[in-house]
Design an enzyme around this catalytic site. Structure first.
Site, PDB file in Angstrom:
ATOM      1  N   ARG A 242     -37.392-112.128 -34.211  1.00 10.13           N
ATOM      2  CA  ARG A 242     -36.696-111.536 -33.078  1.00 10.13           C
ATOM      3  C   ARG A 242     -37.678-110.774 -32.205  1.00 10.13           C
ATOM      4  NH1 ARG A 242     -33.564-114.475 -33.001  1.00 10.13           N
ATOM      5  NH2 ARG A 242     -31.343-114.425 -32.757  1.00 10.13           N
ATOM      6  N   GLU A 271     -35.801-111.842 -22.968  1.00  3.62           N
ATOM      7  CA  GLU A 271     -35.863-113.301 -22.825  1.00  3.62           C
ATOM      8  C   GLU A 271     -34.959-113.714 -21.675  1.00  3.62           C
ATOM      9  OE1 GLU A 271     -35.197-115.266 -26.567  1.00  3.62           O
ATOM     10  OE2 GLU A 271     -36.739-114.088 -27.580  1.00  3.62           O
ATOM     11  N   HIS A 289     -38.691-119.433 -27.702  1.00  5.71           N
ATOM     12  CA  HIS A 289     -37.589-119.276 -28.665  1.00  5.71           C
ATOM     13  C   HIS A 289     -37.104-120.640 -29.185  1.00  5.71           C
ATOM     14  CE1 HIS A 289     -34.179-116.332 -29.923  1.00  5.71           C
ATOM     15  NE2 HIS A 289     -34.285-117.325 -30.794  1.00  5.71           N
TER      16      HIS A 289
HETATM   17  C1  MLT Z   1     -31.193-117.667 -34.493  1.00  2.00           C
HETATM   18  O1  MLT Z   1     -31.078-116.453 -34.534  1.00  2.00           O
HETATM   19  O2  MLT Z   1     -30.802-118.361 -35.433  1.00  2.00           O
HETATM   20  C2  MLT Z   1     -31.771-118.320 -33.296  1.00  2.00           C
HETATM   21  O3  MLT Z   1     -31.970-117.389 -32.291  1.00  2.00           O
HETATM   22  C3  MLT Z   1     -30.880-119.430 -32.909  1.00  2.00           C
HETATM   23  C4  MLT Z   1     -30.999-119.910 -31.503  1.00  2.00           C
HETATM   24  O4  MLT Z   1     -32.036-120.376 -31.091  1.00  2.00           O
HETATM   25  O5  MLT Z   1     -30.013-119.812 -30.780  1.00  2.00           O
END
Ligand code: MLT
Length: 334
Positions: A242, A271, A289
């Site tokens: 994160r 983001e 991400h």
């Molecule tokens: C997650 O927390 O699993 C990811 O951020 C998933 C995503 O890319 O939406």
């Protein structure tokens, strides 16, 4: 059905709005019992406009489910997060308003662990910079000398599901694994192939540090200038968990000074990332991400979030529930 931009209840079926792009399995599953509104690509204002009739809402990480959104959706009963991280959902506000939230904690683990490893290898071997150099017509073998993972110490900050998968992959690369995680015992760490360590000890001993923890008030800026100063000189930092856990300005400064040899990041405090000091540094590998962005993870997340939302709407147990909605605040009672 959408009438004048507003999702409408149809044939008594609950309306579920899918706010972001998900694999087709999500809508396919829900269509058997719900009215599905696929709303990916809408601006926030447009999304809020179609929420008044929604009883279910499905998001990834790009939609903030805060008080403003919850108030725009007075009939909302369930919000599903296709993925693990829920820092974009105000779980307490949702609970106060009688809205159940659920995620898909198991869908992305392998993809996230593999992405962390891909980042670590790309940074260690300068793969993005070498690729860009070749595409510009160069053949510069001297510029891209890397380092091996073999024999190095990997410090995992967080040894949950994803951290443990990274530890298993690290042992196949003959790395020594340390783990800092206040929620596990030394024995659990040993079973995952890691030595439980205090954070300062991990910082001082690790050649690579990879983060596998959620963003919470306790973890924000956990790796700041002070932490980088305590780290082993030449450490490399990987983050596919994160954003906001690393102080990005402090990281850029530590890379510029050479205290940190490089970093590979998939997630950012804000983001989408737009500019900033990290973008200028060739020792920093950046991806937008993508940790959960595989065919396999997206198929699993899409189906699992649909199952959770349908279960919540039809009064079945939701094993991946994240909050405890106030039963007095059912949507009709708001
Ligand atoms: C997650 O927390 O699993 C990811 O951020 C998933 C995503 O890319 O939406």
């Amino acid at each position: 059905m959408i009438v004048k931009g507003v999702a409408m209840e149809s044939d008594g079926l609950p309306v579920v709005v899918i706010a972001e792009a998900l694999a087709a399995g999500c809508a396919e599953y829900l269509r058997e019992t719900c009215e599905v509104v696929e709303a990916a690509g809408l601006s926030r204002a447009e999304l809020l406009e179609i929420l008044p009739e929604a009883e279910g809402l499905i998001v990834r990480s790009g939609t903030r489910v805060d008080m403003e959104l919850l108030e725009a959706a007075p009939r909302l009963r369930v919000v599903g997060r296709a993925g693990v991280g829920v820092d974009n959902i105000d779980l307490e506000a949702a609970a106060r308003l009688g809205v159940l939230a659920a995620n898909t904690p198991f869908a992305n683990s392998v993809s996230a662990a593999e992405h962390a490893f891909a980042l670590m290898l790309s940074q260690a071997r300068n793969i993005p910079a070498a690729d860009a150099s070749m595409r510009s017509g160069a053949w510069n073998r001297a510029a891209f000398k890397g380092v091996e993972l073999h024999g190095k110490t990997l410090g995992l900050v967080g040894l949950g599901r994803i951290g443990a998968l990274v530890a298993a992959r690290a042992s196949a690369f003959d790395m020594r694994v340390l783990a800092y995680d206040p929620y596990i015992t030394a024995e659990q760490a040993r079973n995952a192939g890691a030595e439980l360590s205090a954070l300062d000890d991990l910082l001082a001993r690790s050649d690579f540090i990879s983060l596998h923890l959620p963003r919470t008030p306790e973890t924000e800026n956990l790796l700041d200038g002070e932490a980088f100063a305590k780290a082993k000189p030449g450490v490399r930092i990987v983050n596919a968990s994160r954003g906001g856990i690393i102080d990005e300005a402090a990281l850029a400064e530590a890379v510029r000074s050479g205290q940190v040899a490089g970093a590979a990041l998939d997630v950012y405090a804000e983001e989408p990332l737009s500019g900033g000091p990290l973008v200028e540094l060739p020792q920093v590998v950046l991806t937008p991400h993508l940790g959960a962005s595989t065919v396999e993870a997206q198929d699993k997340a899409a189906l699992q979030v649909a199952e959770a939302v349908a279960a919540g709407l039809f009064g079945r147990p939701v094993p991946t529930a994240l909050n405890n909605p106030d039963p007095r605040r059912t949507p009709s009672g708001r």
